[in-house]
Design a protein around this motif. Structure first.
Motif, mmCIF file in Angstrom:
data_model
loop_
_atom_site.group_PDB
_atom_site.id
_atom_site.type_symbol
_atom_site.label_atom_id
_atom_site.label_comp_id
_atom_site.label_asym_id
_atom_site.label_seq_id
_atom_site.Cartn_x
_atom_site.Cartn_y
_atom_site.Cartn_z
ATOM 1 N N CYS A 178 14.559 -13.966 -11.960
ATOM 2 C CA CYS A 178 14.295 -14.568 -10.514
ATOM 3 C C CYS A 178 14.635 -16.167 -11.033
ATOM 4 O O CYS A 178 13.926 -16.663 -11.766
ATOM 5 C CB CYS A 178 13.310 -14.267 -10.147
ATOM 6 N N ARG A 213 9.158 -6.011 -4.289
ATOM 7 C CA ARG A 213 8.601 -7.150 -4.799
ATOM 8 C C ARG A 213 7.815 -6.272 -6.201
ATOM 9 O O ARG A 213 7.577 -6.950 -7.116
ATOM 10 C CB ARG A 213 7.390 -7.975 -4.125
ATOM 11 N N ALA A 214 7.240 -5.070 -5.848
ATOM 12 C CA ALA A 214 6.289 -4.484 -6.723
ATOM 13 C C ALA A 214 7.030 -4.324 -8.313
ATOM 14 O O ALA A 214 6.439 -4.584 -9.067
ATOM 15 C CB ALA A 214 5.629 -3.228 -6.153
ATOM 16 N N CYS A 216 9.470 -5.802 -9.265
ATOM 17 C CA CYS A 216 9.634 -7.283 -9.914
ATOM 18 C C CYS A 216 8.593 -7.812 -10.626
ATOM 19 O O CYS A 216 8.547 -8.163 -11.769
ATOM 20 C CB CYS A 216 10.368 -8.268 -8.834
ATOM 21 N N GLN A 217 7.326 -7.526 -10.042
ATOM 22 C CA GLN A 217 5.974 -8.299 -10.591
ATOM 23 C C GLN A 217 5.769 -7.482 -11.629
ATOM 24 O O GLN A 217 5.395 -7.947 -12.787
ATOM 25 C CB GLN A 217 4.854 -7.963 -9.549
ATOM 26 N N GLN A 218 6.073 -6.283 -11.744
ATOM 27 C CA GLN A 218 5.560 -5.462 -12.989
ATOM 28 C C GLN A 218 6.853 -5.752 -14.283
ATOM 29 O O GLN A 218 6.269 -5.995 -15.197
ATOM 30 C CB GLN A 218 5.646 -3.869 -12.657
ATOM 31 N N TYR A 220 8.313 -8.627 -14.808
ATOM 32 C CA TYR A 220 8.260 -9.771 -15.046
ATOM 33 C C TYR A 220 6.927 -10.208 -15.628
ATOM 34 O O TYR A 220 6.531 -11.307 -16.320
ATOM 35 C CB TYR A 220 8.189 -10.681 -13.811
ATOM 36 N N THR A 221 6.177 -8.932 -16.087
ATOM 37 C CA THR A 221 4.943 -9.221 -16.994
ATOM 38 C C THR A 221 5.582 -8.992 -18.331
ATOM 39 O O THR A 221 4.916 -9.227 -19.460
ATOM 40 C CB THR A 221 3.843 -8.163 -16.776
ATOM 41 N N ALA A 229 8.812 -14.871 -13.476
ATOM 42 C CA ALA A 229 7.532 -14.526 -12.926
ATOM 43 C C ALA A 229 6.871 -15.681 -11.981
ATOM 44 O O ALA A 229 6.499 -15.603 -10.947
ATOM 45 C CB ALA A 229 6.365 -14.140 -13.824
ATOM 46 N N LEU A 232 9.278 -16.260 -8.799
ATOM 47 C CA LEU A 232 9.041 -15.192 -7.721
ATOM 48 C C LEU A 232 7.835 -15.478 -6.956
ATOM 49 O O LEU A 232 7.846 -15.241 -5.724
ATOM 50 C CB LEU A 232 8.772 -13.772 -8.658
ATOM 51 N N ARG A 233 6.762 -16.047 -7.611
ATOM 52 C CA ARG A 233 5.541 -16.119 -6.730
ATOM 53 C C ARG A 233 5.788 -16.764 -5.220
ATOM 54 O O ARG A 233 5.085 -16.176 -4.509
ATOM 55 C CB ARG A 233 4.461 -16.876 -7.555
#
Length: 270
Positions: A178, A213-214, A216-218, A220-221, A229, A232-233
């Motif tokens: 992202c 989003r979910a 992506c958030q996962q 990007y860890t 990460a 994206l926020r």
């Protein structure tokens, strides 16, 4: 006015952007209205207790058989429209797009992603075979091969596949990063045949698919996605330059995890 893929009309400012976005119709709401108007005989014919509205399954089917929105190719297409042309490279017809070809040796690092696109026609939602689909995306740090500093001499994360009898193409890639101002996405163009891809003027559709989003958030860890990460926020898909006017039939279904990798699927129509 200069308009780039970061989502800013530089000369007119944020208020101008917001005004444009507010004027755009939501495609999902429009589709619901159209479906309700055209499927009147279905009202009252649903399961016992039905309120006559479209079921989620019916709505999803309609979305999957609705023409994919035409979108910008962006500044990094690599299709010859702005100089670089990956479509002339020997070996561009491939399913695994993680490595560079044509003498370049770079490899895109990241969490594995299996992407399956299914192309159908609008009239009968029937598979379309023999069409060439070109996909391209950024790597985990948000860089595009052939363009971004540091990877400008690479051509990974670009490839073409021809739809089979089921209208499907499958690519082995990585979960895209992202970058500032854009929601996570993958670009694609559709050509009538493999023989036609050498000239971008032959393309019959240009669009982009989005990720929820979910996942992506996962994703990007994972190591290497730290900047993604952070990027994206502050973002919202509803205010993205491309997806703000509706993304219902561009949102890929994504499953998986950082250990085994991810699978994304999208059916779309022409």
């Amino acid at each position: 006015m200069q308009n780039d893929e970061s989502g800013h009309d530089h000369d007119q400012g944020l208020q101008h952007d917001l005004a444009i976005m507010e004027k755009r119709a939501d495609r999902r709401q429009l589709l619901k209205w159209m479906a309700g108007a055209s499927l009147v005989p279905l009202v009252g014919c649903g399961p016992e207790g039905s309120d006559g509205l479209l079921t989620q399954a019916t709505e999803d089917e309609l979305l999957a058989c609705t023409r994919i929105p035409e979108e910008m190719a962006g500044p990094y297409p690599g299709d010859g429209s702005n100089g670089a042309n990956a479509l002339l490279l020997a070996g561009i017809n491939r399913s695994d797009i993680r490595t560079s070809i044509g003498g370049a040796t770079g490899v895109a690092r990241g969490i594995p992603l299996t992407l399956t696109l299914t192309l159908v026609n609008r009239a009968a939602c029937a598979p379309l075979a023999g069409y060439a689909i070109y996909v391209w995306q950024c790597e985990r740090a948000g860089l595009y091969s052939m363009y971004s500093p540091g990877v400008q001499y690479e051509n990974f994360l670009r490839g073409v596949q021809v739809t089979n009898a089921q209208g499907k193409v499958t690519f082995t890639s990585i979960f895209p990063g992202c970058y500032p101002g854009r929601w996570p996405h993958i670009h694609f163009e559709v050509y009538p045949s493999l023989a036609s891809i050498s000239n971008f003027r032959n393309k019959i559709a240009t669009s982009q698919l989005a990720f929820a989003r979910a996942p992506c958030q996962q994703a990007y860890t994972a190591v290497g996605y730290q900047q993604s990460a952070a990027n994206l926020r502050p973002l919202s898909i509803e205010r993205d330059l491309v997806f703000a006017d509706g993304y219902a039939n561009q949102l890929a279904v994504t499953t998986g995890n950082n250990t085994t990798g991810y699978t994304s699927t999208l059916q779309f129509a022409l």
